[in-house]
Design a protein around this motif. Structure first.
Motif, short mmCIF file in Angstrom:
data_model
loop_
_atom_site.label_atom_id
_atom_site.label_comp_id
_atom_site.label_asym_id
_atom_site.label_seq_id
_atom_site.Cartn_x
_atom_site.Cartn_y
_atom_site.Cartn_z
N VAL A 1 0.87 -1.17 0.00
CA VAL A 1 0.00 0.00 0.00
C VAL A 1 0.92 1.22 0.00
N GLU A 2 0.58 2.18 -0.85
CA GLU A 2 1.39 3.39 -0.98
C GLU A 2 0.59 4.57 -0.44
N LYS A 3 1.15 5.22 0.56
CA LYS A 3 0.52 6.42 1.14
C LYS A 3 1.60 7.40 1.52
N ASN A 4 1.39 8.67 1.19
CA ASN A 4 2.34 9.74 1.54
C ASN A 4 3.76 9.43 1.09
N ASN A 5 3.89 8.91 -0.13
CA ASN A 5 5.20 8.57 -0.71
C ASN A 5 5.96 7.49 0.06
N ILE A 6 5.24 6.69 0.82
CA ILE A 6 5.82 5.57 1.56
C ILE A 6 5.09 4.29 1.14
N THR A 7 5.84 3.25 0.86
CA THR A 7 5.25 1.96 0.51
C THR A 7 5.42 1.02 1.69
N ARG A 8 4.29 0.49 2.18
CA ARG A 8 4.31 -0.49 3.28
C ARG A 8 4.02 -1.86 2.72
N LYS A 9 4.57 -2.89 3.39
CA LYS A 9 4.34 -4.28 3.01
C LYS A 9 3.58 -4.99 4.12
N TYR B 1 -2.55 -3.87 -2.75
CA TYR B 1 -2.36 -4.63 -3.98
C TYR B 1 -1.19 -5.60 -3.82
N PHE B 2 -1.15 -6.59 -4.71
CA PHE B 2 0.04 -7.41 -4.83
C PHE B 2 0.44 -7.43 -6.30
N LEU B 3 1.67 -7.82 -6.55
CA LEU B 3 2.22 -7.81 -7.89
C LEU B 3 2.09 -9.19 -8.52
N TYR B 4 1.82 -9.21 -9.82
CA TYR B 4 1.77 -10.47 -10.54
C TYR B 4 2.26 -10.24 -11.97
#
Length: 88
Positions: free
Chosen positions: A8-16, A42-45
């Motif tokens: 999740v991307e919020k405030n230019n920070i990506t959390r896992k 989201y997840f990547l595929y």
């Protein structure tokens, strides 16, 4: 088996957020605690015909297939192996 992470991307920070791999392996569904759900997860595929292209699969409210008191459940429409290779 490598873990699969939601991002999740919020405030230019990506959390896992790591998925419950035991449940995913056994049931082929994502089980996500309600307190971890937020817009933008989201997840990547990899694209099915071109594995060099990576897409985002967003977990949205309309993709919830089941809900109980503590969890949301989502369909996992990919193979675990192909997603785990790009999701780190």
């Amino acid at each position: 088996m490598r873990p699969i992470y939601l991002f999740v991307e919020k405030n230019n920070i990506t959390r896992k957020i790591m998925l419950d791999m035991a449940y995913l392996s056994a049931k082929k569904k994502i089980r996500l605690p309600k307190y971890l759900f937020e817009d933008g997860l989201y997840f990547l595929y990899p694209e099915s015909n071109d594995h060099s292209k990576i897409n985002k699969y967003f977990l949205t409210k309309d993709r919830i297939i089941k809900e109980d008191e503590n969890f949301y459940y989502f369909k996992f429409p990919f193979s675990i192996k192909e997603v785990s290779e790009v999701s780190n």
